[in-house]
Design a protein around this motif. Structure first.
Motif, PDB file in Angstrom:
ATOM      1  N   ILE A   1      28.041 -32.992  39.145  1.00 13.27           N
ATOM      2  CA  ILE A   1      27.876 -32.690  37.721  1.00 13.27           C
ATOM      3  C   ILE A   1      26.648 -31.818  37.533  1.00 13.27           C
ATOM      4  O   ILE A   1      26.651 -30.864  36.761  1.00 13.27           O
ATOM      5  N   ASN A   2      25.609 -32.153  38.267  1.00 13.77           N
ATOM      6  CA  ASN A   2      24.376 -31.375  38.133  1.00 13.77           C
ATOM      7  C   ASN A   2      24.598 -29.938  38.578  1.00 13.77           C
ATOM      8  O   ASN A   2      24.156 -28.990  37.934  1.00 13.77           O
ATOM      9  N   GLN A   3      25.301 -29.806  39.708  1.00 14.74           N
ATOM     10  CA  GLN A   3      25.603 -28.461  40.219  1.00 14.74           C
ATOM     11  C   GLN A   3      26.400 -27.681  39.166  1.00 14.74           C
ATOM     12  O   GLN A   3      26.142 -26.513  38.905  1.00 14.74           O
ATOM     13  N   ALA A   4      27.346 -28.377  38.529  1.00 15.46           N
ATOM     14  CA  ALA A   4      28.193 -27.691  37.546  1.00 15.46           C
ATOM     15  C   ALA A   4      27.414 -27.352  36.284  1.00 15.46           C
ATOM     16  O   ALA A   4      27.679 -26.340  35.639  1.00 15.46           O
ATOM     17  N   SER A   5      26.419 -28.194  35.932  1.00 10.66           N
ATOM     18  CA  SER A   5      25.727 -27.918  34.670  1.00 10.66           C
ATOM     19  C   SER A   5      24.800 -26.720  34.821  1.00 10.66           C
ATOM     20  O   SER A   5      24.468 -26.053  33.860  1.00 10.66           O
ATOM     21  N   SER A   6      24.391 -26.437  36.065  1.00 12.12           N
ATOM     22  CA  SER A   6      23.538 -25.253  36.227  1.00 12.12           C
ATOM     23  C   SER A   6      24.381 -24.008  36.501  1.00 12.12           C
ATOM     24  O   SER A   6      23.858 -22.918  36.661  1.00 12.12           O
ATOM     25  N   PHE A   7      25.721 -24.182  36.557  1.00 10.63           N
ATOM     26  CA  PHE A   7      26.596 -23.030  36.813  1.00 10.63           C
ATOM     27  C   PHE A   7      26.848 -22.290  35.500  1.00 10.63           C
ATOM     28  O   PHE A   7      27.244 -22.890  34.513  1.00 10.63           O
ATOM     29  N   THR A   8      26.565 -20.977  35.493  1.00  5.30           N
ATOM     30  CA  THR A   8      26.833 -20.222  34.278  1.00  5.30           C
ATOM     31  C   THR A   8      28.033 -19.327  34.507  1.00  5.30           C
ATOM     32  O   THR A   8      28.337 -18.945  35.637  1.00  5.30           O
TER      33      THR A   8
ATOM     34  N   MET B   1      32.682 -22.076  42.895  1.00  5.97           N
ATOM     35  CA  MET B   1      32.709 -22.675  41.551  1.00  5.97           C
ATOM     36  C   MET B   1      33.258 -21.630  40.593  1.00  5.97           C
ATOM     37  O   MET B   1      32.831 -20.476  40.619  1.00  5.97           O
ATOM     38  N   LEU B   2      34.232 -22.033  39.768  1.00  4.08           N
ATOM     39  CA  LEU B   2      34.883 -21.077  38.868  1.00  4.08           C
ATOM     40  C   LEU B   2      34.718 -21.522  37.424  1.00  4.08           C
ATOM     41  O   LEU B   2      34.540 -22.695  37.144  1.00  4.08           O
ATOM     42  N   CYS B   3      34.822 -20.546  36.513  1.00  5.69           N
ATOM     43  CA  CYS B   3      34.754 -20.849  35.081  1.00  5.69           C
ATOM     44  C   CYS B   3      36.184 -20.871  34.575  1.00  5.69           C
ATOM     45  O   CYS B   3      36.776 -19.842  34.303  1.00  5.69           O
ATOM     46  N   SER B   4      36.738 -22.076  34.489  1.00 11.32           N
ATOM     47  CA  SER B   4      38.174 -22.207  34.208  1.00 11.32           C
ATOM     48  C   SER B   4      38.427 -22.288  32.707  1.00 11.32           C
ATOM     49  O   SER B   4      37.516 -22.558  31.931  1.00 11.32           O
TER      50      SER B   4
END
Length: 1712
Positions: A1568-1575, A1596-1599
């Motif tokens: 979750i942390n990794q995803a929250s810093s993903f822009t 990591m993709l922006c779906s």
């Protein structure tokens, strides 16, 4: 405008000038007026980079110089050094960031930590809850009021030395303070003025620009009414932009709250505005658009920048923060509520989203971080509360963008909340504001939600947030009370009672008779309100319970309110007198089935709760004189709750059917776990309270009268049977149900003693009992139990504290979830009439418990459990069990049961009566046991039930009736229970006799009866045991006879087997394989199948006909699915090839994509399949015309579901027989060199023949004639051995593989068709071989038969597919393939030996050789050729392995006893091979590297030639290598290498490692942390809403968002779909991080969700992260997903999921 020379002037002169200025604000404003319009808003597109740079230079730098009085970087650094860091963390959460709350230590659920603080705190060892933030809150680390223990993490732990009490301003010099104060007040005032400015064309005084142009912006504002699509469509029309631009505009408006959509002169912008307003005003209010002068927009842009700047500056020092708070909260010239902070708050709803966000952030980082000013801010917030809430209700933005959302930061701090209650009377304010907004009332002043428009519904949803605020205020209960707090709390309680009075009796219903109700009445709003208030009512009671004086006052107030409510109700209800069993009572005439009745009675229920608290806190016994207990009128108290319970009973009895579903739903929620605590449970308590203060006979008569059953039980001859022959059948049925319900109610009134205050129990006892009764139904998962238990205001059930004492936990396997099972010793607490059981639960529980008892060999009676004693206030309730009215009712029901003819009687009625008798007996037994010597036990039930009726009727006693019923044949089920009751009666009499002197004769008689009964039972048991033994004996005899028969007729069995053997061996007499007993699968001496083994008969699943597989017969086919695959790819970055020009002849060793064929193994006739497929196509066409939804298969791409197992398929493989091969003796077959020689001559002949056929001009003269070798006839066209239907199927499968594998249109003439088929055969074998290795299974015998059939068909299809292609094409393929091993001057650009996958090469060579062989009549056998090709490729692979794994330089000495060509090849290699220090190591490396190739070859030849597998390869073991070499006719010592033995490290390239899915972290919060810093990679630095992780490659993709859609083959697809085509050849496995679910995608139209591999401690997944338990990786489940991927079963899994769940089909998977 030369900017370059300016900085000097600005940085040195300007601050000096300001220091000496008399009117500083005027000077600063002049500077801003001059420069702001020159920097911001100079054109249609804003350019943030250069604007920020210039603003920094020209506007912020001078302010910082003035503030510090020196170079800002130095000054600010000094401030930072002298600053004491705050103990509060204050980190503001981004959207989607993980937040953590501790279930054990948090003061309430709103107290959260950020990930850094959490990892450094004590709470990570506790039971914590993990959620993702919606954005906006901040971390509570360091706030001592938020945590019961462990308020600090390691980083924010306060130093002992620092005295944080001192004033932070002490560290600053006086003139620094003055300068800061000046500059902050000017800038903050400027920002507030600009953001709250509402004129579009002029500026505040002092800010008018020197020169003013005609430049305007058309500014579009966000609202929550219009959809994305409406805005995009309108913009395209209004400012004629493209769809892409319109999408970008809409996205920005949604994100920032406003966006300029046009720039130009006034007219130009005004025109766009009118189009937008016209287009959006049809259905709703129009979009908000303003035409604003560019200078106004410029100043607003800088105002936001200035607020940001203030937020950054105060980070340097607490002193600066404090000055800013002081400036913001200072009263303005207008007096009350005129500070800058007030102005901002009160204009909140007029601002746009972006401005609100920025100033809210500033408030959080300043006012809420400074404890002194937080208090002052809270007071201002409370003063403005009413206005802020009214603004919010009118505003259409979501709560998170409203200033009212800050209430959670203020009201949840206990000290602030109490201060606001006492000083600002906050409780009363909130409740009054709430009441003001709900204006719809009926004549009695009750809420009326009947005609409920969308507008009202919207408003009602907004108003509910006020209830949330009230909950925050009450969430922590005070420990010390002050007089002021008491006074204000009771004032708030008065207001709250006003609210409850408006709810008492709302939404009344009247029974419909005759016709069905026309319009379903509105009921949801009232229940929504009830649900929202449930916790608040409970918390009010907790507050009252914590102080005795408050409790007494609250009780009086509540009683007054209830009396007031009742006085309005009683009109038209005339009094009557009821008499029965010698008792009479006065009550009123009232029929639930005819009058109005309401389910909403919050005032009565609050009183019931307070009444129980009087008992629990013992206030009732200590201060009776202060309580109005003597003035209570019990009949008044019970009246409305009783009506409510009767309503439920009548609905059960089906009397209210014509009132529609709304009533059914209300009854459902009344009992539902979300509402029952403050509804059903409290009604029951009120009945218990009333009954405890009344004569039990009177109570029961009123109950009978309300149930409309009084006439049945009060008639003198009721026992004789209330039986009107002409009675309506429905009425009889209804009355039966009502009697059952009424008896159930009596059981509950007497038996529900588990609420502290009613019975002598603790809170945990009540909870244990709930859990026990849930688990009596069936074992349950943790989440099911949590759902079945009521939550408190902190979302806690308290279950974890007690669960282990009543249940055992069973861990889950690879599927399913962990379950709690009831501990066996708790089963005796089971109560069949548990008050929270629904009817369905009750019958399930009864069945489960009876079954359990039978298994344990006990009798199946379910007697009532032993109950705890009542508290003093409720003690008189037990007398209900022995009162005359109840005994009369029990007797009547038993009498009816004795003569069961006619209507009024049902088994469940009898069951309830027996239960009541059991309860009374247990009560008497307990009283006798706990009784001390001298007291007389007043409870004498046994005596009363032994007494017959009075003289005239002489009815038998209850006991006598039970004796009679014991032998009634129609009551088999209840015998055990009656027996249990009689036993109890005997034991109680014995106890009484012990206390009395002489035994009475009656008791002895019973004892006698008892012994007779026991004997009877023993006899029954003995007979059952005998029967069982007899059965076992017979079974044993039968199996013995069978064995005997086989032994006797052994010869017969043996004979038939031998005959079979003889017939098969006869055909093998002359075959060379009988020389050598070893099984060999390739080469001239391979094992050959006899005729009977070659025959294969199969059944078609469609027409059920049997058919032998013959080359000239009708074709039989297997349903198959061909798909592109990258599962074994070692290079995912290779760009996809151009399908038109790509030549797939040689597969590269990185296997970057292959074609995989799978099958479900079901066989059909080809013509049956064609008919079936045509029907599917026709059905699809019809369906498309009717409704436009996808199915789980795509008919246009040739997909269909297997008719038997519904497995997704897209083609069929023909089944072929083993090919017959001529066999000559091994000695006559040529060796390798001779064979190579012959073959190369044949190839040369082919070359020259081809050149003759199509000569080019300049070559005509130089054609050399190569005569073909003897027996090789170029003109010979071989006969095709296959029937037309088989040929057609060969073409069908070949074309399908070609079409899918290359992604091209089908073309059966294309020369690449056979290549793709051979490739698919090789790739499928390779992937299955890897799968067997990964799962540690033997090579043969462990595959499911569907995979075996698939491989066999693939290999045999491959050897036949040349027969439907052009002969010359396949020959030229063979020539080119062979040239990779044996150089051929005629073939250009043969690949390097290192760049060819050898297994693909072997399969292609073996399968294309028949095309050459068919023109050869010289007697060469195909078997010899297969062996030679295997030897060649094996040696080439050895060389490949050596080349790819040997370091160093020098030469290698190789000596070999192998045939010559091997040595030659090695000598060729010598030059490229460097010296190796250890031969043993090299041999091991070669052996390991070549093993996958040999295993694949064994699988291939086994299926191609149909040779059985040797037993050594059907088990895992050490001899695999030797067995493999023997099976493949290879020497086990492939090459003997002699070296001196020195160790050396070798880097392996072979064998290729199996691909795995990516490594996932153990703890889900890391993801979750990794995803929250993903822009989002497309929309500059914006947070992605649905970050999604590819499990194959880790991207990591922006779906699921507009921003990341790309175009693929002409349509817009989302990021995940696009990624599947790049990474997985169209198949993808993703983890949606915020939903915690796995997503499978295949192609553009198929997808499904799959359970994630993360489980909580209770063995359950948490899709959607709703429960928030910590999640950990379950390796078995992840391996299962990996196995699905490796087996290529993802598409199949999706197909099954979509077939099972049609809602999946409607999702637009391509947009994910």
């Amino acid at each position: 405008r030369c900017f370059l020379s300016i900085p000097q002037f600005l940085l040195c002169i300007l601050p000096q000038k300001w220091l000496q200025a008399i009117d500083l604000p005027k000077e600063v404003y002049q500077h801003l007026a001059r420069y702001v319009p020159k920097i911001y808003c100079l054109g249609p597109n804003l350019n943030p980079q250069s604007e920020d740079l210039l603003a920094q230079l020209l506007l912020q730098a001078p302010l910082e110089w003035y503030l510090c009085g020196e170079e800002p970087s130095l000054g600010l650094a000094k401030l930072e050094q002298s600053n004491q860091p705050s103990q509060l963390c204050g980190h503001v959460f981004k959207v989607g960031e993980p937040t953590y709350s501790c279930r054990e230590c948090a003061a309430d659920p709103t107290c959260v930590l950020c990930m850094q603080c959490f990892l450094g705190s004590v709470h990570k060892e506790h039971r914590y809850r993990m959620t993702t933030s919606g954005g906006g809150g901040f971390c509570d680390c360091g706030d001592t009021e938020a945590w019961k223990k462990g308020p600090y993490c390691q980083k924010h732990e306060p130093n002992i030395s620092d005295s944080s009490q001192e004033d932070p301003l002490a560290n600053l010099s006086a003139d620094m303070i003055a300068r800061t104060y000046n500059i902050f007040s000017i800038i903050l005032k400027y920002a507030v003025d600009m953001l709250t400015w509402d004129k579009e064309d002029e500026l505040p005084q002092g800010l008018e620009p020197p020169e003013r142009g005609d430049t305007y912006y058309c500014m579009l504002f966000n609202d929550e009414v219009h959809t994305y699509e409406q805005v995009i469509y309108t913009l395209q029309k209004a400012v004629n932009c493209t769809q892409k631009e319109a999408v970008s505009f809409a996205t920005t408006v949604d994100r920032d709250g406003r966006k300029s959509v046009r720039y130009g002169d006034f007219q130009f912008c005004e025109q766009a505005k009118s189009v937008i307003v016209r287009n959006t005003s049809r259905q709703t209010k129009p979009l908000r658009v303003q035409v604003m002068h560019s200078s106004v927009v410029a100043h607003q842009c800088f105002a936001l920048k200035a607020l940001n700047w203030l937020g950054q500056i105060i980070r340097y020092s607490d002193a600066l923060r404090r000055i800013l708070c002081q400036v913001g909260l200072q009263k303005g010239p207008e007096g009350e509520n005129s500070s800058l902070v007030d102005t901002l708050m009160l204009c909140d709803s007029k601002m746009w989203k972006g401005a609100r966000n920025i100033y809210h952030q500033l408030f959080m980082s300043s006012l809420l971080m400074d404890l002194k000013y937080k208090k002052q801010f809270a007071i201002q917030f409370a003063k403005n509360y009413e206005r802020l809430q009214s603004d919010y209700v009118k505003d259409d933005h979501d709560r998170e963008f409203s200033i009212t959302d800050l209430s959670v930061q203020i009201f949840t701090v206990p000290s602030l909340a109490r201060m606001l209650i006492t000083e600002e009377n906050l409780m009363t304010t909130i409740i009054r504001t709430f009441l003001d907004h709900l204006r719809h009332r009926d004549l009695q002043g009750r809420f009326q939600f009947e005609r409920y428009t969308a507008q009202q519904a919207f408003k009602f949803r907004r108003v509910q947030s006020l209830i949330g605020d009230l909950k925050y205020v009450l969430i922590s209960c005070p420990t010390e009370w002050t007089d002021k707090l008491r006074e204000k709390f009771l004032e708030g309680l008065d207001a709250f009672l006003e609210l409850l009075k408006c709810m008492q009796g709302m939404d009344p219903v009247v029974r419909q008779v005759g016709q069905h109700i026309e319009m379903e009445p509105e009921w949801e709003a009232a229940f929504t309100l009830q649900m929202k208030l449930t916790h608040i009512i409970s918390m009010m009671q907790e507050w009252c319970a914590s102080d005795e004086r408050v409790l007494i006052e609250a009780y009086k107030k509540c009683l007054t309110a209830l009396t007031h409510c009742h006085s309005g109700f009683t009109d038209g209800e005339q009094p009557i007198t009821l008499s029965m069993c010698g008792h009479s009572v006065d009550t009123i005439r009232y029929c639930v089935s005819q009058e109005k009745v309401s389910i909403h009675l919050p005032v009565s229920r609050l009183l019931a709760g307070l009444h129980v608290l009087l008992s629990k806190t013992e206030v009732a016994y200590r201060f009776p004189e202060q309580l109005p207990l003597s003035e209570l009128s019990p009949p008044m108290l019970i009246e409305h709750p009783l009506r409510c319970l009767v309503l439920c009973a009548q609905v059960h009895a089906g009397m209210w059917r014509r009132n529609g579903f709304s009533l059914v739903n209300q009854i459902y929620y009344y009992h539902n776990v979300k509402c029952r605590v403050e509804m059903f449970d409290k009604d029951l308590m009120m009945l218990q309270a009333g009954a405890s203060m009344m004569d039990p006979n009177h109570f029961l008569m009123i109950v009978l009268s309300r149930f409309e059953l009084f006439h049945i039980f009060s008639s003198a001859d009721c026992r004789k049977r209330y039986n009107r022959e002409n009675a309506n059948k429905d009425v009889v049925q209804q009355n039966s149900t009502l009697i059952e319900e009424m008896l159930h109610l009596i059981i509950m009134v007497v038996g529900e003693r588990f609420a502290p205050g009613i019975g002598q129990v603790e809170n945990c006892d009540e909870l244990k009992r709930e859990i026990v009764h849930q688990l009596c139904i069936r074992p349950m998962a943790h989440s099911e139990l949590v759902k079945a238990l009521p939550e408190n205001e902190n979302k806690e059930t308290g279950m974890e504290r007690v669960i282990d004492s009543v249940a055992l936990f069973k861990k889950p396997g690879v599927t399913g979830r962990g379950l709690y099972e009831l501990r066996p010793e708790c089963a005796k607490q089971f109560n069949l009439y548990f008050h929270h059981y629904s009817r369905a639960d009750q019958s399930k529980a009864e069945e489960a418990q009876r079954k359990l008892k039978r298994q344990n060999g006990e009798d199946s009676a379910l007697p009532p459990p032993v109950l705890p004693p009542f508290c003093q206030l409720f003690a008189s309730l037990v007398n209900i069990l022995q009162c005359d009215v109840l005994l009369g009712m029990l007797g009547a029901v038993l009498q009816w049961a004795v003569e069961p003819s006619g209507g009024h009687w049902s088994e469940s009625m009898l069951q309830r009566v027996l239960h009541l008798i059991g309860m009374a007996l247990l009560e008497e037994q307990q009283q006798l046991e706990s009784n001390s010597e001298d007291n007389e036990v007043t409870f004498n039930f046994t005596l009363k039930i032994s007494r017959p009726g009075e003289a005239p009727s002489n009815t038998p006693s209850i006991l006598a009736l039970l004796e009679t019923l014991q032998n009634a044949p129609h009551l088999e089920v209840h015998k055990d229970m009656i027996r249990w009751i009689l036993k109890m009666v005997v034991s109680i009499k014995t106890m009484r006799e012990r206390t009395a002197a002489a035994p009475s004769p009656e008791g002895a008689g019973h004892c006698q009866e008892q012994t007779v009964r026991d004997k009877d039972k023993a006899e029954r048991k003995r007979k059952a045991e005998m029967a069982r033994l007899r059965r076992e004996k017979i079974m044993a005899q039968m199996s013995e006879m069978q064995r005997h028969f086989i032994n006797e007729n052994k010869e017969l069995f043996q004979q038939s087997l031998e005959e079979l053997d003889a017939s098969t061996s006869a055909s093998q007499e002359h075959s060379p394989s009988s020389w050598d007993s070893a099984l060999v699968c390739v080469g001239p001496r391979r094992w050959r199948a006899g005729g009977s083994e070659r025959r294969q008969v199969v059944t078609c699943i469609l027409c059920q006909e049997e058919q032998e597989i013959r080359p000239d017969g009708r074709a039989m086919v297997l349903a198959a699915f061909v798909q592109r695959s990258t599962v074994m790819s070692k290079n995912r970055r290779r760009p996809p090839h151009n399908p038109e020009s790509y030549d797939p002849l040689f597969m590269h060793p990185d296997l970057s994509f292959g074609t995989h064929t799978g099958s479900c193994g079901h066989i059909m006739h080809s013509h049956c399949w064609q008919r079936y497929f045509e029907a599917v196509q026709a059905k699809e066409q019809r369906r498309q015309q009717r409704l436009r939804v996808h199915t789980s298969y795509d008919v246009e791409n040739g997909e269909f579901l297997c008719p038997l197992c519904e497995c997704l398929s897209n083609t069929v493989i023909p089944l072929l027989p083993l090919t017959k091969t001529s066999c000559r003796y091994f000695s006559e077959q040529p060796g390798l060199s001779l064979w190579l020689n012959t073959t190369s001559q044949q190839i040369k002949a082919l070359h020259s023949a081809q050149r003759k056929a199509k000569p080019t001009s300049n070559e005509i003269l130089t054609v050399e004639e190569y005569p073909p070798p003897e027996g090789f006839r170029l003109d010979h066209m071989p006969l095709n051995p296959y029937s037309s239907s088989i040929k057609e199927m060969l073409t069908t499968f070949g074309t399908a593989t070609y079409k899918v594998g290359l992604k091209v249109h089908p073309n059966e003439q294309d020369p690449r068709v056979p290549i793709m088929c051979w490739g698919s055969c090789a790739y499928t074998i390779q992937s299955i071989e890897r799968l067997l290795v990964d799962e540690e299974k033997p090579l043969f015998g462990s595959l499911p038969c569907r995979q075996d059939d698939c491989l066999r068909s693939l290999a045999r299809f491959g050897s036949a597919c040349w027969s439907v292609s052009s002969l010359s094409t396949v020959q030229s393929h063979f020539v080119r393939l062979l040239s990779a091993l044996v150089p051929d001057p005629q073939v250009e650009n043969s690949p390097c030996i290192v760049d060819v996958d050898m297994f693909h090469l072997l399969v292609s060579l073996v399968l294309s050789y028949p095309a050459l062989h068919c023109q050869d009549s010289s007697g060469l056998s195909v078997d010899a050729a297969q062996l030679h090709l295997l030897h060649l490729v094996t040696v080439a692979h050895v060389v490949q392995i050596l080349l790819s794994s040997v370091p160093g330089q020098g030469t290698v000495r190789i000596s070999s006893e192998e045939n010559l060509p091997l040595i030659n090849i090695f000598q060729v290699c010598q030059i490229s091979l460097r010296e190796v220090s250890s031969g043993w190591h090299l041999w091991r490396c070669v052996k390991t590297g070549i093993l996958p190739f040999l295993r694949g070859a064994a699988l291939f030849f086994h299926h191609l030639n149909g040779v059985p597998a040797p037993p050594e390869l059907q088990a895992l073991g050490a001899g695999e290598w030797e067995a493999l070499c023997a099976y493949l006719c290879l020497p086990s010592n492939l090459l003997q290498l002699y070296y001196n033995h020195k160790e050396c490290a070798i880097k392996y390239f072979y064998p290729r490692e199996s691909n795995r899915l990516i490594e996932l972290p153990e703890d889900y919060s890391a993801l979750i942390n990794q995803a929250s810093s993903f822009t989002c990679p497309k929309s500059g630095g914006d947070k992605s809403r649905a970050p999604t992780l590819c499990l194959v490659c880790g991207t990591m993709l922006c779906s699921q968002s507009y921003c990341c859609q790309t175009e693929l083959e002409g349509e817009d697809v989302g990021a995940c779909t696009a990624h599947t085509f790049a990474c997985g050849a169209g198949v993808g496995i993703f983890l949606r991080v915020r939903e915690s679910q796995v997503l499978f995608l295949a192609g553009k139209t198929k997808g499904c969700f799959y359970a994630p591999p993360y489980l909580d401690d209770y063995g359950e997944t948490d899709q959607g992260l709703r429960r928030g338990n910590p999640l950990h990786l379950c390796r078995e489940r992840y391996r299962k997903i990996q196995k699905l991927w490796r087996q290529h079963s993802i598409t199949e899994e999706i197909g099954h999921a979509q077939e099972a769940n049609q809602t999946l089909v409607g999702i637009d998977w391509q947009h994910l």
